[in-house]
Design an enzyme around this catalytic site. Structure first.
Site, PDB file in Angstrom:
ATOM      1  CB  CYS A 140      29.522  -7.173   2.564  1.00 19.07           C
ATOM      2  SG  CYS A 140      27.956  -7.687   1.876  1.00 19.07           S
ATOM      3  CG  PHE A 267      -1.343  -8.850  -0.863  1.00 21.15           C
ATOM      4  CD1 PHE A 267      -1.413  -9.380   0.427  1.00 21.15           C
ATOM      5  CD2 PHE A 267      -2.117  -9.443  -1.854  1.00 21.15           C
ATOM      6  CE1 PHE A 267      -2.222 -10.485   0.697  1.00 21.15           C
ATOM      7  CE2 PHE A 267      -2.932 -10.535  -1.594  1.00 21.15           C
ATOM      8  CZ  PHE A 267      -2.983 -11.060  -0.316  1.00 21.15           C
ATOM      9  CG  ASP A 335       4.135  -7.772  -4.439  1.00 21.11           C
ATOM     10  OD1 ASP A 335       4.596  -8.921  -4.335  1.00 21.11           O
ATOM     11  OD2 ASP A 335       4.813  -6.749  -4.221  1.00 21.11           O
ATOM     12  CB  CYS A 361       9.302 -13.125  -3.154  1.00 17.64           C
ATOM     13  SG  CYS A 361       8.289 -13.496  -1.724  1.00 17.64           S
TER      14      CYS A 361
HETATM   15  C1  LIG Z   1       5.554  -8.780  -0.832  1.00 22.80           C
HETATM   16  S1  LIG Z   1       4.925  -7.454   0.108  1.00 22.80           S
HETATM   17  C2  LIG Z   1       4.471  -6.351  -1.196  1.00 22.80           C
HETATM   18  C3  LIG Z   1       4.203  -4.938  -0.806  1.00 22.80           C
HETATM   19  C4  LIG Z   1       4.165  -3.945  -1.961  1.00 22.80           C
HETATM   20  N1  LIG Z   1       3.397  -4.427  -3.090  1.00 22.80           N
HETATM   21  C5  LIG Z   1       5.561  -3.541  -2.381  1.00 22.80           C
HETATM   22  O1  LIG Z   1       6.006  -3.975  -3.452  1.00 22.80           O
HETATM   23  O2  LIG Z   1       6.210  -2.795  -1.647  1.00 22.80           O
HETATM   24  C6  LIG Z   1       3.432  -8.146   0.681  1.00 22.80           C
HETATM   25  C7  LIG Z   1       2.558  -7.202   1.453  1.00 22.80           C
HETATM   26  O3  LIG Z   1       1.414  -7.951   1.896  1.00 22.80           O
HETATM   27  C8  LIG Z   1       1.041  -7.488   3.164  1.00 22.80           C
HETATM   28  N2  LIG Z   1       0.248  -8.553   3.789  1.00 22.80           N
HETATM   29  C9  LIG Z   1       0.705  -9.679   4.404  1.00 22.80           C
HETATM   30  N3  LIG Z   1      -0.338 -10.445   4.823  1.00 22.80           N
HETATM   31  C10 LIG Z   1      -1.467  -9.787   4.456  1.00 22.80           C
HETATM   32  C11 LIG Z   1      -2.850 -10.068   4.590  1.00 22.80           C
HETATM   33  N4  LIG Z   1      -3.268 -11.182   5.197  1.00 22.80           N
HETATM   34  N5  LIG Z   1      -3.753  -9.190   4.099  1.00 22.80           N
HETATM   35  C12 LIG Z   1      -3.332  -8.066   3.464  1.00 22.80           C
HETATM   36  N6  LIG Z   1      -2.028  -7.741   3.309  1.00 22.80           N
HETATM   37  C13 LIG Z   1      -1.099  -8.583   3.793  1.00 22.80           C
HETATM   38  C14 LIG Z   1       2.346  -7.161   3.867  1.00 22.80           C
HETATM   39  O4  LIG Z   1       2.142  -6.220   4.911  1.00 22.80           O
HETATM   40  C15 LIG Z   1       3.177  -6.600   2.700  1.00 22.80           C
HETATM   41  O5  LIG Z   1       3.045  -5.207   2.630  1.00 22.80           O
END
Ligand SMILES: C[S@@+](CC[C@H](N)C(=O)[O-])C[C@H]1O[C@@H](n2cnc3c(N)ncnc32)[C@H](O)[C@@H]1O
Length: 406
Positions: A140, A267, A335, A361
């Site tokens: 891989c 987030f 995010d 993403c």
């Molecule tokens: C794309 S990740 C980004 C995390 C962080 N910014 C990073 O770059 O490591 C999205 C984050 O949103 C959180 N999340 C998902 N649903 C959520 C919600 N309803 N309320 C708050 N946070 C949430 C997840 O646990 C995750 O940590």
């Protein structure tokens, strides 16, 4: 049947008129083969594209881990930028794009692998393209070598812990303490299994082993560095896929919030952005997962030279921060997961905050959230696409939004 590929779909498959989906093909290519249910599963390429290259991985033909290795780096880079541009155009938006930043081969520090018992032991790998079977991937080109090194340990865990017919799914993450392993779908964890699995983890120098939701052992703390803070995240929680991708995102976010005194990180996960930003500004980090919030807080408490960081565990879909709660903040980092941040972005839009760093993403939810900001008086200053999912159709985006002066 002979067909000409017109474009790539969102999973990276070629699409000809019909539509007919043709895997591992490129726009302009003429292909021939049998079409079944709108798919040509095994095309013969009659006229190859000038963007076609020889895949560098011996597993590529059957492995489902990568889907764009037959295309040149330039083609993939332009295609990924175009996917984001097209999503924005779909919402009537235009933006300046910075050059894409692509992570190098062998840099994926986090991956999902499948394990299954066989007559002679077990096999570990990715699922093959379009089927449920597992293919071993010793060559891989995607995985960081540290992740490949734990495959013998995962093999032993599968022999010891998988039911005869079932599969174990492993999430493996590289950390400062070694590889952090989360196993799901194996036998229930009784006392004898716990002892046996811990011995295997020890022999193979895993940092930590989690079996379903139970920590079997933590031999070394599976630390992630965010800025100069050391964070011990809960097993299996979110982490950017490569450290190069994370660096590119963090540096873009730092540029966007530079000059701010107080920053909201929505987030926030375990602090990928909050902790580097805390070098220059106070931060309030909000995240739905209480264990991630606790890990972020702990990381901040033991770090030196950081400004004040406060944290809050809160479901931002159900209870988004309201405009009053943005008072005193100069910038927002947001995010969200793939679904986007519909409820929260509506409140950010009317908050009046000067600068927004939106990380995403998913081009579709990114564009949908971007138009809400645009309609509320924000400009998109620039968009940066970060390709930390090399050879896959996925993209990561960071964009700067600034409040227009009234
Ligand atoms: C794309 S990740 C980004 C995390 C962080 N910014 C990073 O770059 O490591 C999205 C984050 O949103 C959180 N999340 C998902 N649903 C959520 C919600 N309803 N309320 C708050 N946070 C949430 C997840 O646990 C995750 O940590």
């Amino acid at each position: 049947m002979k067909l000409t590929i017109e474009r790539l779909g969102h999973l990276g498959d070629g699409i000809a008129a019909g539509p007919v989906f043709v895997p591992m093909t490129l726009p302009g290519e003429v292909v021939e083969g049998d079409v079944v249910d709108g798919k040509m599963p095994t095309p013969r390429i009659l006229t190859p594209s000038t963007d076609r290259v020889k895949p560098i991985c011996s597993h590529y033909k059957s492995c489902g881990g990568c889907s764009l290795m037959h295309a040149s780096d330039d083609f993939v880079a332009n295609w990924k930028q175009d996917v984001v541009k097209t999503a924005l155009e779909g919402q009537g938006l235009e933006a300046e794009f910075r050059p894409i930043q692509t992570s190098p081969p062998g840099s994926r520090r986090r991956a999902g692998l499948a394990g299954k018992r066989t007559k002679n032991g077990a096999m570990i790998g990715f699922h093959t393209r379009g089927t449920g079977t597992i293919i071993e991937v010793p060559n891989c080109q995607l995985l960081d070598p540290a992740l490949k090194k734990v495959i013998p340990g995962l093999t032993e865990l599968t022999v010891a812990g998988a039911s005869r017919k079932g599969e174990i799914s492993f999430l493996v993450t590289q950390s400062l303490g070694g590889v952090d392993v989360v196993a799901k779908g194996g036998k229930p964890l009784d006392e004898a299994a716990r002892v046996e699995f811990a011995q295997i983890a020890n022999r193979h120098e895993l940092a930590r082993l989690t079996w379903d939701d139970n920590i079997v052992c933590e031999i070394n703390a599976p630390i992630q560095m965010f800025g100069n803070a050391r964070v011990n995240p809960p097993g299996g929680t979110f982490l950017q896929a490569t450290s190069e991708g994370e660096k590119a995102l963090v540096s873009a976010v730092l540029e966007i919030v530079s000059g701010s005194k107080r920053v909201l990180d929505l987030f926030s996960g375990c602090g990928t952005f909050s902790l580097p930003v805390a070098k220059i500004a106070e931060v309030h980090a909000v995240e739905g997962d209480a264990e991630m919030v606790a890990a972020l807080d702990q990381g901040w408490r033991f770090a030196t030279g950081l400004k004040h960081v406060t944290t809050e565990a809160r479901d931002l879909f159900r209870r988004p921060l309201l405009p009053d709660e943005f008072k005193g903040f100069d910038a927002v980092v947001i995010d969200p997961p793939r679904a986007g941040a519909e409820a929260q972005i509506a409140e950010v839009a009317v908050s009046g905050v000067k600068a927004i760093a939106m990380v995403s993403c998913n081009p579709v939810s990114f564009a949908r959230d971007a138009v809400v900001l645009k309609n509320a008086g924000y400009e998109i200053d620039w968009v940066q696409v970060v390709d930390q999912f090399r050879w896959s159709p996925h993209v990561e985006i960071v964009a700067k939004f600034s409040k227009r002066r009234a």
